[in-house]
Scaffold this motif. Structure first.
Motif, PDB file in Angstrom:
ATOM      1  N   HIS A 294       0.827  -1.250   0.069  1.00 38.83           N
ATOM      2  CA  HIS A 294       0.132   0.108  -0.182  1.00 38.83           C
ATOM      3  C   HIS A 294       0.738   1.431   0.054  1.00 38.83           C
ATOM      4  O   HIS A 294       1.042   2.045   1.122  1.00 38.83           O
ATOM      5  CB  HIS A 294      -0.792  -0.037   1.238  1.00 38.83           C
TER       6      HIS A 294
ATOM      7  N   GLU B 284       2.431   3.320   2.752  1.00 40.16           N
ATOM      8  CA  GLU B 284       2.852   2.624   4.150  1.00 40.16           C
ATOM      9  C   GLU B 284       4.313   2.056   3.613  1.00 40.16           C
ATOM     10  O   GLU B 284       4.926   1.426   4.807  1.00 40.16           O
ATOM     11  CB  GLU B 284       1.810   1.207   4.295  1.00 40.16           C
TER      12      GLU B 284
ATOM     13  N   ARG C 111      -2.112   5.359  -1.308  1.00 41.00           N
ATOM     14  CA  ARG C 111      -2.152   3.937  -0.768  1.00 41.00           C
ATOM     15  C   ARG C 111      -2.235   3.054  -2.018  1.00 41.00           C
ATOM     16  O   ARG C 111      -1.897   1.850  -1.854  1.00 41.00           O
ATOM     17  CB  ARG C 111      -3.476   3.745   0.165  1.00 41.00           C
TER      18      ARG C 111
ATOM     19  N   HIS D 181       2.514  -3.405   6.627  1.00 45.44           N
ATOM     20  CA  HIS D 181       1.397  -2.451   6.700  1.00 45.44           C
ATOM     21  C   HIS D 181       1.328  -1.464   7.901  1.00 45.44           C
ATOM     22  O   HIS D 181       1.846  -1.637   8.988  1.00 45.44           O
ATOM     23  CB  HIS D 181       0.103  -3.235   6.588  1.00 45.44           C
ATOM     24  N   THR D 182       0.702  -0.431   7.817  1.00 45.66           N
ATOM     25  CA  THR D 182       0.292   0.708   8.837  1.00 45.66           C
ATOM     26  C   THR D 182      -1.062   1.169   8.578  1.00 45.66           C
ATOM     27  O   THR D 182      -1.696   1.064   7.704  1.00 45.66           O
ATOM     28  CB  THR D 182       1.233   1.910   8.592  1.00 45.66           C
TER      29      THR D 182
HETATM   30 ZN   LIG Z   1      -1.804  -1.839   4.019  1.00 48.73          ZN
END
Ligand SMILES: [Zn+2]
Length: 360
Positions: A67, A70, A112, A221-222
């Protein structure tokens, strides 16, 4: 080694640091050039670094920027692992493949999504029988308003409030973030065909993983969960191989959307499902580390704003600049304590993944 110095202010710096750290660790590097440029005219690419024997049967795959935005986090974690020298202590027979910025466009443009406005981790469904997601359609007009202003925000709050009153907060999160295939101008859109990043991921899998007997996939991920906490999310249920292996490797803190124990909603069209399908004779153990930043409402709102900006707004306007700063912060707090937490947890998880592979 300072963990904070492993993080970067933009994609170009992250790429330089990653390639330098990988070269210093003796990794074999390969680049997959991306067809588009970054906002400063810079080249974009997915870079892959392999450490260890090409014939290793156990391979740890560590990926950043699925993403895009991220990737500030994931790149920092990969560089911290390289600079920290953890690769010197890999168990025998385990190789590591680091995929830096599988979605370099999103990373560079602080988005993203991919250049196709697609959520890469919803871009692996069966394209001949796309999942139907009617709940998303109900709220799309509020997610993607004509104008981004106080009136459209108030209308959105009202519509979301009514949805939550009827179906619950997790149902709203699932409707928004679970993945949808009906609105190319919406968010969490999974696309109607494989994106550049999808195709590149498949090339990487074919080149680096086809001889492996066991692949551990850690995707960084974040945006969900408490600040700095790295939630370990495993798809599946207790009693199912992957979920049980993840619990054995990482401890009982592993969560699962299917089991209802995760901050994540149930999702469709996932990359890890495609990975397992591509490697039918290989055991695949996938986990996502999800680093929390700010409350979910703020994170989702920043995504809606960014989607509106790129489709209907003006990037150079004051509102455009404010929206870009907002989405960057929502997925990358840019605070020293947050970066230290990210790097430490990542190194511990990578070590456990390597140990789990070695013992399998
Ligand atoms: Zn993510």
């Amino acid at each position: 080694m300072s963990a904070v110095s492993c993080f970067s202010k933009d994609y170009a710096e992250a790429r330089r640091k990653f390639r330098a750290a990988a070269a210093k660790a003796g990794a074999i590097l390969k680049s997959y050039p991306h067809p588009e440029k970054g906002p400063g005219g810079e080249d974009l690419a997915t870079d892959v670094a392999r450490i260890g024997s090409p014939s290793a049967k156990r391979v740890l795959l560590i990926q950043s920027a699925t993403h895009g935005v991220e990737g500030f986090c994931g790149s920092g974690a990969q560089i911290a692992w390289l600079r920290g020298g953890d690769w010197k202590r890999l168990p025998k027979g385990v190789a590591v493949v680091l995929v830096h910025a599988i979605n370099p466009f999103g990373f560079a443009w602080v988005r993203r999504v991919t250049q196709e406005n697609v959520d890469l981790n919803r871009n692996f469904p069966d394209f001949r029988a796309l999942p139907k997601r009617p709940a998303y359609g109900e709220i799309q007009p509020f997610i993607f308003p004509e104008r981004w202003d106080e009136a459209s925000s108030a209308a959105r709050r009202k519509a979301f409030g009514a949805f939550v009153a009827k179906h619950g907060a997790m149902a709203l999160q699932e409707a928004i973030s679970g993945g949808q295939y009906g609105h190319a101008d919406g968010i969490f859109y999974g696309g109607h065909e494989p994106t550049w990043s999808h195709r590149t991921f498949k090339e990487i899998v074919a080149r680096y993983l086809s001889k492996a007997r066991h692949v551990a996939f850690v995707d960084l991920h974040t945006g969900l969960g408490p600040y700095g906490h790295g939630e370990l999310i495993s798809m599946g249920w207790p009693g199912i191989g992957q979920y049980d292996r993840n619990c054995a490797w990482y401890g009982q803190a592993v969560t699962s959307p299917e089991a209802g124990s995760s901050t994540s909603a149930k999702l469709v069209g996932l990359m890890e499902q495609a990975l397992a399908k591509m490697l039918p004779d290989t055991t695949v153990t996938s986990v996502a580390i999800e680093y929390g930043t700010f409350p979910t409402e703020e994170v989702l709102e920043s995504l809606m704003a960014d989607n509106w900006l790129h489709l209907r707004g003006d990037l150079a306007s004051p509102l455009g600049r404010a929206i870009k700063a907002r989405i960057r912060r929502a997925f990358y707090p840019d605070e020293d304590d947050w970066k230290e937490l990210v790097a430490l947890k990542a190194r511990l998880v990578f070590r456990r993944a390597a140990a789990g592979l070695a013992a399998s």
